[in-house]
Design a protein around this motif. Structure first.
Motif, PDB file in Angstrom:
ATOM      1  N   LYS A  35      -3.737  18.662  -0.354  1.00 22.64           N
ATOM      2  CA  LYS A  35      -3.421  17.266  -0.649  1.00 22.64           C
ATOM      3  C   LYS A  35      -4.637  16.548  -1.228  1.00 22.64           C
ATOM      4  O   LYS A  35      -4.517  15.777  -2.170  1.00 22.64           O
ATOM      5  CB  LYS A  35      -2.953  16.573   0.619  1.00 22.64           C
TER       6      LYS A  35
ATOM      7  N   GLU B 282      -5.285  17.438  -4.860  1.00 25.82           N
ATOM      8  CA  GLU B 282      -4.316  16.838  -5.759  1.00 25.82           C
ATOM      9  C   GLU B 282      -4.642  15.371  -6.035  1.00 25.82           C
ATOM     10  O   GLU B 282      -4.422  14.864  -7.113  1.00 25.82           O
ATOM     11  CB  GLU B 282      -2.910  16.923  -5.172  1.00 25.82           C
ATOM     12  N   GLU B 283      -5.193  14.679  -5.020  1.00 25.51           N
ATOM     13  CA  GLU B 283      -5.468  13.259  -5.140  1.00 25.51           C
ATOM     14  C   GLU B 283      -6.867  12.967  -5.686  1.00 25.51           C
ATOM     15  O   GLU B 283      -7.186  11.814  -5.922  1.00 25.51           O
ATOM     16  CB  GLU B 283      -5.324  12.592  -3.775  1.00 25.51           C
TER      17      GLU B 283
END
Length: 77
Positions: A68, A71-72
């Motif tokens: 996560k 991805e950010e």
């Protein structure tokens, strides 16, 4: 339960196995207190299984958090 078996389980199956192992440990401890346990090594085996299950759950949480965060991550440039 062996580590290879644990790796192949899904998330919901891990939670079910963890609940079952904790219940089994409770029952073994209760039977130990009442003097009904024949094989006391079973307690150690169940504790190890619980540790393996918790480790696998935590590893999956860390992997998901890392995926996560990558991805950010903003791209500088």
């Amino acid at each position: 339960m062996k580590a290879k078996e644990i790796h192949t389980l899904g998330d919901s199956d891990l939670e079910k196995e963890l609940a079952n192992a904790r219940e089994e440990l409770f029952n073994l401890r209760f039977r130990l207190a009442t003097g009904q346990v024949d094989d006391t090594s079973k307690i150690s085996q169940v504790k190890r299984t619980i540790a393996r299950l918790l480790t696998e759950i935590r590893m999956r949480e860390i992997t998901a958090a890392n995926a996560k965060s990558t991805e950010e991550a903003p791209v500088h440039g």
